[in-house]
Design an enzyme around this catalytic site. Structure first.
Site, mmCIF file in Angstrom:
data_model
loop_
_atom_site.group_PDB
_atom_site.id
_atom_site.type_symbol
_atom_site.label_atom_id
_atom_site.label_comp_id
_atom_site.label_asym_id
_atom_site.label_seq_id
_atom_site.Cartn_x
_atom_site.Cartn_y
_atom_site.Cartn_z
ATOM 1 N N HIS A 276 25.392 -0.620 8.637
ATOM 2 C CA HIS A 276 25.212 0.904 9.549
ATOM 3 C C HIS A 276 26.626 1.314 9.769
ATOM 4 C CE1 HIS A 276 23.736 3.971 12.064
ATOM 5 N NE2 HIS A 276 23.195 3.386 12.857
ATOM 6 N N LYS B 23 2.556 9.379 -0.889
ATOM 7 C CA LYS B 23 1.843 9.449 -2.302
ATOM 8 C C LYS B 23 2.204 8.501 -3.247
ATOM 9 C CE LYS B 23 1.683 14.606 -1.360
ATOM 10 N NZ LYS B 23 2.567 15.683 -2.006
ATOM 11 N N ARG C 289 18.289 6.755 6.225
ATOM 12 C CA ARG C 289 17.706 5.537 6.795
ATOM 13 C C ARG C 289 16.614 5.132 6.396
ATOM 14 N NH1 ARG C 289 17.576 4.085 13.491
ATOM 15 N NH2 ARG C 289 20.034 4.179 12.899
ATOM 16 N N ARG D 247 19.610 8.465 18.356
ATOM 17 C CA ARG D 247 20.980 8.778 18.310
ATOM 18 C C ARG D 247 21.409 9.140 16.772
ATOM 19 N NH1 ARG D 247 20.067 5.985 22.297
ATOM 20 N NH2 ARG D 247 18.705 5.081 20.687
ATOM 21 N N THR D 248 21.234 8.372 15.788
ATOM 22 C CA THR D 248 21.894 8.661 14.408
ATOM 23 C C THR D 248 21.320 10.013 13.907
ATOM 24 O OG1 THR D 248 21.913 6.177 14.268
ATOM 25 C CG2 THR D 248 22.373 7.660 12.159
HETATM 26 N N1 CP Z 1 22.551 3.278 17.436
HETATM 27 C C1 CP Z 1 21.335 3.710 16.551
HETATM 28 O O1 CP Z 1 21.399 3.524 15.268
HETATM 29 O O2 CP Z 1 20.608 4.193 17.387
HETATM 30 P P1 CP Z 1 19.400 4.776 16.760
HETATM 31 O O3 CP Z 1 18.219 3.965 15.974
HETATM 32 O O4 CP Z 1 18.721 5.542 17.592
HETATM 33 O O5 CP Z 1 19.614 5.909 15.834
#
Ligand code: CP
Length: 300
Positions: free
Chosen positions: A127, A78, A99, A48-49
């Site tokens: 998040h 590396k 991320r 999703r993100t």
């Molecule tokens: N909700 C969420 O962060 O989903 P993903 O891990 O798929 O990005």
């Protein structure tokens, strides 16, 4: 606002501005980011993100450069540090969506970055863009945020979405939160201290059945398998709370069921067709919120 790192940095005025922009961008198409580039730098898996940020950027006329498995496909393999990678990517992109598996990594990246960093999840840390889309979902589906009662359910110790959402909820009036989890997965002390300071009413319980009829929002989460030291430890908690059709019958008709997704086994698919289930709609609201955030942070 340059970087988006944690929920604490967002006040109600800014949140309202982001929501208004998200709604405006839904109604009127815009190519405002034409000529701009977003780098998505993902050290942990995502559906999703990453896709929603990339879709948001493209929908606003911008372009995307991406690595979906930075540990393997970037020069980290590396031995390059996160800081060095960020300094370099800042020469190629106008914003970096990051991320990472380590808590605090987004803050580290921001401290050396020449372009805005958006935290797309840092380990068990935060998040914040998920929390914004969660709050926007509540506002769109219930018409209000003040005065609501929520159950935040599941792995409250390791779940970063719960942490970021709790920090945002503490900014609203007359909120009641039930933290529902096994004893071993209780929400962190920092969240409880913050909510006390904000005078936000909360209770901890292990019993979902006893409170499910009182809530406006049932926010279910996955047990975060990747944060456990052993499979055996994870299996102790796997399947601890399952939302099924019988449980939903105990909920208010006008209440909603949310989940940041991915789900594993904690909401049965029989629930998907029920009017309370908004977790797939939630992903659509996420696209709007991420369009708004990109427009706000990228220098035009
Ligand atoms: N909700 C969420 O962060 O989903 P993903 O891990 O798929 O990005």
């Amino acid at each position: 606002m340059k970087h988006i790192i944690k929920s604490q940095q967002l006040d109600q005025k800014l949140i309202n501005r982001i929501f208004a922009l998200a709604t405006a961008l839904e109604k009127k198409k815009s190519q405002v980011l034409k000529g701009k580039i977003m780098a998505s730098l993902f050290y942990e898996p995502s559906t999703r993100t990453r896709f929603s940020f990339e879709s948001a950027m493209i929908r606003l006329g911008g372009s995307v450069i991406t690595t979906e498995n930075a540990k393997e496909f970037s020069s980290v393999a590396k031995g390059e540090t996160l800081e060095d990678s960020i300094k370099v990517i800042g020469n190629y992109a106008d914003v970096i969506v990051l991320r990472h598996d380590e808590q605090g990594s987004a803050e580290r990246a921001a401290s050396v970055s020449s372009v805005p960093i958006i935290n797309a999840g840092d380990g068990a840390g935060q998040h914040p863009t998920q929390a914004l889309l969660d709050l926007y979902t509540i506002k769109r589906e219930l018409g209000k945020i003040d005065g609501i009662t929520l159950a935040l359910v599941g792995d409250l110790k390791n779940g970063r979405t719960i942490r970021s959402l709790s920090y945002l909820l503490g900014k609203y009036k007359n909120i009641k939160i039930y933290f529902v989890s096994p004893i071993g997965l209780r929400v962190g002390e920092d969240i409880k201290i913050y909510l006390k300071e904000q005078q936000t009413d909360y209770e901890e319980t292990t019993d979902l059945f006893s409170i499910v009829g009182k809530v406006d929002v049932l926010y279910q989460t996955r047990i975060q398998k990747e944060r456990f030291a052993t499979k055996k430890e994870y299996e102790k908690f796997n399947g601890c709370y399952t939302i099924d059709g019988e449980l939903v019958k105990k909920m208010k008709i006008k209440s909603i069921i949310m989940h940041p997704l991915p789900r594993v086994n904690e909401i049965l698919t029989e629930v998907d067709k029920l009017p309370q289930a908004v977790y797939f709609k939630q992903t659509y609201y996420g696209l709007l919120i991420r369009m708004a955030l990109l427009k706000l942070v990228i220098k035009l």
